[in-house]
Motif scaffolding. Structure first.
Motif, PDB file in Angstrom:
ATOM      1  N   ILE A 150      -1.072  -7.407  12.843  1.00  7.12           N
ATOM      2  CA  ILE A 150      -1.411  -6.842  13.792  1.00  7.12           C
ATOM      3  C   ILE A 150      -2.040  -6.817  15.421  1.00  7.12           C
ATOM      4  O   ILE A 150      -1.317  -6.982  16.178  1.00  7.12           O
ATOM      5  N   ALA A 173       1.948  -1.567   8.707  1.00  2.00           N
ATOM      6  CA  ALA A 173       0.802  -0.641   8.452  1.00  2.00           C
ATOM      7  C   ALA A 173       0.905   0.589   7.584  1.00  2.00           C
ATOM      8  O   ALA A 173      -0.127   1.325   7.445  1.00  2.00           O
ATOM      9  N   ASP A 174       2.519   0.505   8.352  1.00  2.00           N
ATOM     10  CA  ASP A 174       2.611   2.364   7.210  1.00  2.00           C
ATOM     11  C   ASP A 174       2.439   1.826   5.769  1.00  2.00           C
ATOM     12  O   ASP A 174       1.742   2.544   5.251  1.00  2.00           O
ATOM     13  N   THR A 177      -1.274   2.708   5.369  1.00  4.58           N
ATOM     14  CA  THR A 177      -1.665   4.137   5.691  1.00  4.58           C
ATOM     15  C   THR A 177      -1.314   5.305   4.299  1.00  4.58           C
ATOM     16  O   THR A 177      -1.230   5.210   3.958  1.00  4.58           O
ATOM     17  N   LEU A 198      -6.257  -1.321  13.702  1.00  2.00           N
ATOM     18  CA  LEU A 198      -4.982   0.021  13.261  1.00  2.00           C
ATOM     19  C   LEU A 198      -5.875   0.648  14.813  1.00  2.00           C
ATOM     20  O   LEU A 198      -4.849   1.712  14.979  1.00  2.00           O
ATOM     21  N   LEU A 201      -3.574  -0.439  17.220  1.00  5.92           N
ATOM     22  CA  LEU A 201      -2.616  -0.120  16.918  1.00  5.92           C
ATOM     23  C   LEU A 201      -1.938   1.248  17.124  1.00  5.92           C
ATOM     24  O   LEU A 201      -1.164   1.981  18.033  1.00  5.92           O
ATOM     25  N   TYR A 202      -3.455   1.755  17.065  1.00  4.24           N
ATOM     26  CA  TYR A 202      -2.812   3.632  17.415  1.00  4.24           C
ATOM     27  C   TYR A 202      -2.693   3.575  19.289  1.00  4.24           C
ATOM     28  O   TYR A 202      -2.115   4.319  19.138  1.00  4.24           O
ATOM     29  N   ARG A 209      -1.455   8.835  12.778  1.00  8.02           N
ATOM     30  CA  ARG A 209      -1.987   8.352  11.133  1.00  8.02           C
ATOM     31  C   ARG A 209      -2.843   7.277  11.323  1.00  8.02           C
ATOM     32  O   ARG A 209      -3.729   6.312  10.714  1.00  8.02           O
ATOM     33  N   TYR A 210      -2.583   5.952  12.070  1.00  7.41           N
ATOM     34  CA  TYR A 210      -3.296   4.199  11.899  1.00  7.41           C
ATOM     35  C   TYR A 210      -4.822   4.563  12.388  1.00  7.41           C
ATOM     36  O   TYR A 210      -5.649   3.987  12.086  1.00  7.41           O
ATOM     37  N   GLU A 213      -6.282   6.276  10.007  1.00  5.18           N
ATOM     38  CA  GLU A 213      -6.568   4.778   8.659  1.00  5.18           C
ATOM     39  C   GLU A 213      -7.571   4.742   8.660  1.00  5.18           C
ATOM     40  O   GLU A 213      -8.868   4.298   8.247  1.00  5.18           O
TER      41      GLU A 213
END
Ligand code: FUB
Ligand code: ZN
Length: 658
Positions: A150, A173-174, A177, A198, A201-202, A209-210, A213
Motif C-alpha cells: 500500500i 485493502a478491500d 477490510t 491503511l 490510504l485513507y 473504512r481504511y 480498519e
C-alpha cells in the motif's frame, strides 16, 4: 511562481502539515550526492539483488510467467523488500523523469499485479493455498507485506500518477477490510505496519473504512490474539524463545503502554500507526501513551546515535540503560522507524524535540546503514567493533537496504512543513521549496554547508507581500545559536521552533548560526559500557575513531576532559568530511599482555601523547574492515582541574572549530 504543487491532505489534529515531496528540491551540499548519484546507483543495485535473490521471480512464479520455481528459499516477508524498493523509486521519480528507473519500475509492477489473485489476495508465500490464508498472523507477515504494498502504491500514485499498482493495493485493502473487523475475523499482524499504511490510504482516498480498519488493528493489540496454536509445537516454542507477547508488542493494550519494549522495528512501526491514528482522531489517550513511551525510549533506551534495539537476540529493546556497544543490534530499519515515528510526533505537536531525534537518527542511525557508493549495507550498526565487521551487498533477510533507500528518497518531504500560521523549517539543507499557505504562496531557499558548518542563509520570497510566520528549528544540541533578521540579532535556545512573524516582502533574508563546536558527551552511569567514557558530537554528527586513521588500536586511545579537538575539512577523505584531530593519549598495553587482570596500582598510566583522528560515524567501514569505537575513555572523567595536573594531563585546552 509556484509550480506543480499537489494538495496534501490535512490531518485534523496535526499542528504541522507535510509538504508534497515534489515541491522541494535539494540543490547542493551534503545531501545532494546522497540523494542523487548514490541513491540512483543504490536503486539499480537493489533491483539486481531483488532479481538475483528470486524475490521478483516469486511473483513471476505465482502468476505462471516463470516456468521454474524460485531456487532460493525465501522468508515469508520477502515480498516487502520489492515493495519498499518500489516505494523508494516512487519518491525518486517525484523529482526526476529518469526513464531508466521508470522502465524497471513498470516491469516490476507488471509482475506484481499479474500475481494478484482475483479476490485481491497478494502474498506469494501462500499463493493459491486458501487454507493458509490469515492462519498464522503471528509469524506470516501477510498484513505486513500488504502494508508495504500500500505504501509503495501511494508513493507512485502521488509522484507519477501510477494506477495499476494503486488499484491492486485498493483491491487488497478491500479484501482486508472485508476479512478483519468487528463483524469479521479478530486478529492483528505479528509485525505492525498495516496500521500506518491503511491510514495513509485513507488520507489518499478519503475512504473512511481504511481508517476504521487501522483503528481496529490498534484496538485489537494487547488482547492476546497472537498466541500460536498450542498444537503447533514449533511456532509455540519460537514464540516463547523470542520473548512471547512482548516481542510482538502484544503484551498490553496500546493505551496502557508506559515503556518501549519488544522487537524494535515492530514497536516503532506500531508507534507510527498509533500516532497516525491520533493525528486523524485526536484521541488524547493515544497521545498520552505515546508520550510515556517516547520518554522511556529517549531517556533510557535509545543509543547516542538515535539507533534502537540493544538485544542482539530477538532484535529487541532491553531493560532501562541496557545499551551495549559492540553487541548493539541497532538495526538500520529501527533507525528508519525511529525517524518515521518522531516525524509523526512532530506533526502532532510542533515540538522541536521530535525533529532533534529525527535528525540524530538520520545522520547517525540510518546513514551508516549504506556505503558511500550505495552498494553495501549494514543490517546491525554496532557502536564499537574489534574488527571483521563489514557492510554487505545484500542479506538473506534484506529488509534494511530498501528501507534506507526509501527513507533517503523521501527526505525532501521532511525538510519543511506548513501550518495555519506559516512555514516551518525542520531540517537544514541546501534546498528550495515552493509552498502554499492559506493565503500566500512562498518560495523558501536555504543555502548552507550544514552539517559541516552551522551557518544557514534562508531566503524568503512570497509571491506578494504577506503576513505569516517562519518557524526555524533551533536544535537542542546547539549552544549560542544566533538568528539575524532585519539587522536584529536573536539568541534562541533549543530545542525550540523560533517563530518569526512579520509582513514579508520579497526577497527577505534570515541568517541562522548554529555553532557546531565539537563537544564531548557522556552518558548516564547506569549505561555500564560507557562509564567514564565520552563520545564526540559536532552539530548533529556523532564521531568515531577508526583504526585506519589512528596510530594505535582505537580501543587503546584515551582522551582528557578538555582534549583539543581541531576540525579540518578533508576533501579527499570519505567523499569529503570534517574530521577532528584530537590531542589524545595511548595506553601502554604491553604491560598488560598477556594478562587479563592486573593490580590497579600496576595498571599503566596513559601518558604517551598521540594525535588521533575522529571521523563522522556514518562514514566508518568504507575502507575495508576496521576496528572502531564511538565511546572513548576519559582519563580525568571523575576528577576536577587540580587533579588533572597530578594525572599528568597537560593538554593545552583549546576547542577549535572550522
Ligand atoms: O520481520 C520483518 C523484518 O525482518 C523486521 O522488521 C526486521 O527486524 C527483520 O527481522
Ligand atoms: Zn532491517
Amino acid at each position: 511562481m509556484v509550480t506543480r504543487v499537489v494538495e496534501v491532505s490535512r490531518s485534523p489534529f496535526a499542528i504541522v502539515v507535510p509538504v508534497p515531496i515534489e515541491s522541494v528540491l535539494v540543490t547542493a551540499g551534503f545531501w545532494r550526492r546522497w540523494l542523487g548519484e548514490t541513491l540512483r546507483s543504490a536503486l539499480f543495485h537493489q533491483h539486481r539483488m531483488l532479481e538475483e535473490s528470486d524475490r521478483i521471480n516469486r511473483f513471476r512464479w505465482v502468476s505462471g510467467r516463470a516456468r521454474e520455481p524460485p531456487s532460493h528459499s525465501l522468508a515469508p516477508f520477502d515480498d516487502s523488500d520489492v515493495y519498499k524498493w518500489l516505494e523508494a523509486c516512487g519518491y525518486f521519480l517525484a523529482r526526476s523523469n529518469d526513464a531508466e528507473v521508470r522502465g524497471i519500475v513498470e516491469c516490476v509492477i507488471d509482475e506484481i499485479v499479474s500475481a494478484q489473485e482475483p479476490d485481491g489476495y497478494l502474498f506469494t508465500a501462500h499463493h493459491r493455498q486458501p487454507s493458509k490464508r490469515w492462519r498464522n498472523l503471528t509469524f506470516d507477515h501477510e498484513l505486513y507485506c500488504a502494508g508495504h504494498l500500500i505504501q509503495a502504491a501511494i508513493a507512485l500514485h502521488r509522484s507519477v500518477g501510477e494506477d495499476r499498482l494503486f488499484s491492486a493495493s485498493l483491491k487488497l485493502a478491500d479484501l482486508i477490510t472485508r476479512t478483519f473487523g468487528p463483524e469479521g475475523m479478530a486478529g492483528v499482524c505479528g509485525h505492525p505496519e498495516i496500521e500506518m499504511a491503511l491510514i495513509e490510504l485513507y488520507r489518499e482516498t478519503g475512504v473512511e473504512r481504511y481508517l476504521r480498519e487501522a483503528a481496529f488493528f490498534v484496538d485489537e493489540r494487547g488482547k492476546g490474539r497472537l498466541k500460536p496454536d498450542p498444537e503447533d509445537r514449533l511456532n509455540s516454542t519460537l514464540y516463547q524463545l523470542l520473548g512471547g507477547p512482548e516481542y510482538f508488542v502484544d503484551h498490553a493494550p496500546v493505551r496502557e503502554f508506559s515503556e518501549i519494549t519488544g522487537h524494535a522495528v515492530r514497536a516503532l512501526y506500531l508507534n507510527c500507526g498509533v500516532t497516525d491514528l491520533y493525528l486523524e482522531t485526536g484521541e488524547e489517550a493515544l497521545m498520552a501513551a505515546m508520550e510515556r513511551v517516547w520518554r522511556n525510549f529517549v531517556e533510557r533506551k535509545m543509543y547516542v546515535t538515535g539507533a534502537a534495539g540493544s538485544r542482539y537476540i530477538s532484535e529487541s529493546f532491553g531493560t532501562d540503560y541496557e545499551l551495549p556497544n559492540e553487541r548493539a543490534y541497532a538495526e538500520t530499519c529501527a533507525g528508519v522507524a525511529n525517524f518515521m515515528w518522531n516525524w509523526r510526533m512532530l506533526l502532532a505537536t510542533g515540538e522541536a524535540r521530535f525533529a532533534d531525534i529525527m535528525e540524530l537518527a538520520l545522520y547517525n542511525a540510518i546513514l551508516p546503514g549504506i556505503s558511500l557508493d550505495g552498494s553495501r549495507y549494514f543490517y546491525m550498526n554496532p557502536l564499537e567493533s574489534s574488527g571483521g565487521y563489514s557492510r554487505e551487498p545484500w542479506f538473506r533477510c534484506a529488509c534494511c537496504p530498501p528501507n534506507v533507500a526509501r527513507l533517503l528518497a523521501s527526505l525532501p518531504g521532511y525538510l519543511y512543513g506548513v501550518s495555519d500560521r506559516g512555514v516551518w523549517i525542520h531540517l537544514y539543507c541546501s534546498s528550495s521549496a515552493s509552498l502554499v499557505l492559506d493565503d500566500a504562496e512562498v518560495k523558501i531557499t536555504q543555502e548552507t554547508d550544514y552539517p559541516w558548518n552551522g551557518s544557514v542563509k534562508v531566503l524568503v520570497e512570497p509571491e506578494q507581500p504577506s503576513t505569516f510566520s517562519l518557524f526555524l528549528r533551533i536544535p537542542g544540541w546547539s549552544v549560542g545559536s544566533r538568528v539575524k533578521i532585519d539587522g536584529r540579532m536573536l539568541a534562541p535556545r533549543g530545542p525550540y521552533y523560533l517563530e518569526v512573524r512579520r509582513r514579508w516582502h520579497s526577497p527577505s533574508v534570515v541568517k541562522i548560526t548554529l555553532p557546531v563546536k565539537p563537544r564531548l558527551v557522556a552518558s548516564h552511569p547506569y549505561v555500564r559500557d560507557n562509564l567514564s567514557k565520552a563520545t564526540i558530537r559536532r552539530g548533529p554528527l556523532i564521531y568515531c575513531l577508526e583504526s585506519i586513521d589512528n596510530p594505535v588500536d582505537p580501543r587503546e586511545i584515551v582522551l582528557a576532559r578538555r582534549a583539543t579537538m581541531v576540525a579540518r575539512w578533508k576533501r579527499d577523505l570519505l567523499g569529503g568530511v570534517v574530521a577532528l584531530e584530537l590531542g589524545a593519549y595511548a595506553l601502554d598495553t604491553g604491560v598488560l599482555s598477556p594478562r587479563l587482570y592486573i593490580d590497579l596500582e600496576k595498571y599503566p598510566h596513559a601518558r604517551r601523547r598521540i594525535r588521533a583522528l575522529a571521523i563522522p560515524y556514518y562514514a566508518w567501514a568504507n575502507r575495508g574492515p576496521s576496528k572502531m569505537v564511538i565511546w572513548v575513555p576519559v582519563a580525568d572523567f571523575f576528577t576536577s582541574g587540580g587533579n588533572r595536573r597530578r594525572l599528568g594531563l597537560k593538554e593545552s585546552h583549546r576547542d577549535a572549530s572550522l
